[in-house]
Design an enzyme around this catalytic site. Structure first.
Site, mmCIF file in Angstrom:
data_model
loop_
_atom_site.group_PDB
_atom_site.id
_atom_site.type_symbol
_atom_site.label_atom_id
_atom_site.label_comp_id
_atom_site.label_asym_id
_atom_site.label_seq_id
_atom_site.Cartn_x
_atom_site.Cartn_y
_atom_site.Cartn_z
ATOM 1 N N ASP A 54 0.816 -1.218 0.000
ATOM 2 C CA ASP A 54 0.000 0.000 0.000
ATOM 3 C C ASP A 54 0.844 1.259 0.000
ATOM 4 O OD1 ASP A 54 -2.265 -1.540 0.164
ATOM 5 O OD2 ASP A 54 -2.354 -1.414 2.351
ATOM 6 N N GLU A 233 -11.251 -2.481 -3.015
ATOM 7 C CA GLU A 233 -10.677 -1.671 -1.941
ATOM 8 C C GLU A 233 -9.522 -0.859 -2.502
ATOM 9 O OE1 GLU A 233 -9.223 -4.406 1.033
ATOM 10 O OE2 GLU A 233 -7.891 -5.406 -0.358
#
Ligand SMILES: *[C@@H]1O[C@H](CO)[C@@H](O)[C@H](O)[C@H]1NC(C)=O
Ligand SMILES: *[C@@H]1O[C@H](CO)[C@@H](O)[C@H](O)[C@H]1NC(C)=O
Ligand SMILES: *[C@@H]1O[C@H](CO)[C@@H](O)[C@H](O)[C@H]1NC(C)=O
Ligand SMILES: *[C@@H]1O[C@H](CO)[C@@H](O)[C@H](O)[C@H]1NC(C)=O
Ligand SMILES: *[C@@H]1O[C@H](CO)[C@@H](O)[C@H](O)[C@H]1NC(C)=O
Ligand SMILES: *[C@@H]1O[C@H](CO)[C@@H](O)[C@H](O)[C@H]1NC(C)=O
Length: 395
Positions: A54, A233
């Protein structure tokens, strides 16, 4: 021992359910398995030369600033996207002010420069749980370790505001940021699984959501009606005249040490576009992102790159190309979340649709306004069990 038996049973069950082809893990010597997608449809990444899950990157003052999830939110800087990345320390001095889950280990930060202030939005959650929050810290300098934590601006599951729609149906993780180009209104995107990804308006100081009780200002951006769990997501929004691009990660992010999903069910980077920041966003086939749409811009490739996601875009200033960055697993390195690598490609636009291209010899990117980030250790409920199995095995 009961715990071990239970976990083992559940892991086997999960592997079977999720099963289909189970590529074997690479040998320790690094030869990659032919079971991994070998398509050359997507270019190999330019190497970021740093392990990150991420990633979120801000370009400021001629340097790149990398934020990632981890203990107190680690920060790095580099003169080039290829590194070397110098660790600077952490955004937070200690645990987050948010009183839920593990306050010491926030996920998936997104940094934004706004009104001469730096904002770092972050997530507090637990795999498989919707009892989450998005918090924010601010600082006036990126390199001084002088951040102040302001705590939660969105709660789901429990906490202030969690009884108001859409916080009643969504999961407050994976923040990203965008400004309406015509009105200057700032927005936060967030969401993972459950009811997908939402866009909510922020107050001018970015420390709260504007009138949360006025539900007509919130927008469901990405949703997958036909699947029981919604594997979307890690969203991000970029703008390139005349379109806003809603990016997201689709599929299984993590937990591959214990098995692989059917080909195509692992993370891939998808996009839709709209001329209105609030949508509706459609993919290249005209399918709405709220109807399961999303054009794949970057997926597993060359038998080397697996499950790319956690996407962000650095918007090039005039004449400079945009940069798409993400994390991916290198099939000859390993499949733990901590093995994820930073990769990036320049973007070309064909009829207004972004295409990742090979090569790293452009003169590069310039100042990006507000930017942002990615998906994380969030999994669907089955994978949650996986993670616990792994944690147990590692402990
Ligand atoms: C919270 O995270 C920290 C840092 O990873 C870890 O040391 C600690 O054991 C965790 N606490 C719990 C209760 O899991
Ligand atoms: C709870 O959230 C509302 C907005 O929904 C805000 O006005 C209020 O200050 C918050 N209360 C606390 C204790 O944070
Ligand atoms: C912008 O920053 C200035 C100086 O720090 C501050 O006085 C002002 O309140 C900020 N504006 C907003 C909307 O937060
Ligand atoms: C939301 O509803 C209020 C009335 O309750 C209205 O004044 C406002 O314009 C609406 N906002 C949007 C974005 O539709
Ligand atoms: C994958 O890892 C191998 C072995 O470390 C390395 O030679 C190769 O350049 C890497 N490729 C990518 C795309 O990361
Ligand atoms: C960049 O790559 C292109 C295509 O491979 C090549 O034609 C060009 O000479 C390269 N430019 C530089 C500065 O290396």
């Amino acid at each position: 021992m009961h715990l071990l038996a239970l976990l083992t049973g559940i892991i086997l069950l999960h592997a079977t359910v999720n099963g289909s082809p189970q590529p074997s893990a690479p040998s320790p010597t690094g030869s990659s398995s032919s079971s991994f997608p070998t398509t050359t449809k997507y270019p190999l990444p330019n190497l970021g030369n740093v392990a990150v899950h991420d990633p979120n990157i801000l370009h400021h003052a001629g340097a790149y600033w990398l934020f990632k999830g981890g203990v107190h939110l680690p920060m790095y800087t580099a003169a080039s996207l290829a590194g070397p990345w110098t660790p600077l320390g952490t955004v937070l001095d200690g645990p987050s002010a948010i009183p839920k889950q593990n306050r010491s280990r926030p996920w998936a930060p997104t940094a934004v420069a706004w009104n001469a202030t730096f904002y770092c939005f972050y997530s507090i959650s637990k795999a498989g749980s919707r009892n989450s929050a998005i918090g924010v810290a601010t600082a006036t300098q990126l390199d001084l370790g002088s951040w102040s934590d302001h705590g939660a601006l969105i709660n789901t599951g429990q906490g202030n505001g969690s009884d108001i729609y859409p916080y009643t149906v969504s999961n407050a993780i994976d923040p990203a940021f965008i400004t309406d180009q015509s009105t200057g209104q700032p927005y936060l995107l967030y969401g993972s699984y459950w009811h997908g990804i939402y866009l909510v308006p922020l107050a001018a100081d970015l420390l709260s959501v504007t009138e949360p009780e006025r539900q007509n200002t919130t927008t469901n951006l990405v949703y997958v009606p036909e699947e029981k769990v919604k594997p979307v997501e890690g969203s991000f929004m970029s703008y390139r005249d005349p379109y806003y691009y809603a990016w997201f990660s689709h599929g299984k992010c993590c937990g591959f040490q214990t098995g692989f999903p059917a080909a195509g069910k692992e993370y891939s980077i998808r996009v839709g576009r709209s001329k209105d920041v609030r949508g509706p966003f459609v993919d290249q086939d005209g399918r709405q992102l709220t109807a399961g749409g999303g054009t794949v811009v970057y997926g597993s490739n060359h038998g080397t790159v697996y499950a790319p996601g956690g996407v962000g875009v650095l918007s090039g200033a005039e004449g400079d190309p945009d940069v798409l960055y993400y994390h991916y697993l290198n099939t000859s390195i390993g499949f733990a979340d901590t093995d994820a690598q930073l990769g990036w490609n320049f973007l070309h636009y064909e009829d207004g649709w972004p295409v990742a291209v090979s090569g790293d010899n452009s003169t590069g990117t310039s100042e990006s306004s507000g930017v942002v980030v990615g998906p994380d250790y969030t999994l669907h409920v089955g994978s949650f069990i996986f993670v616990w199995g792994c944690l147990w095995l590692h402990s």
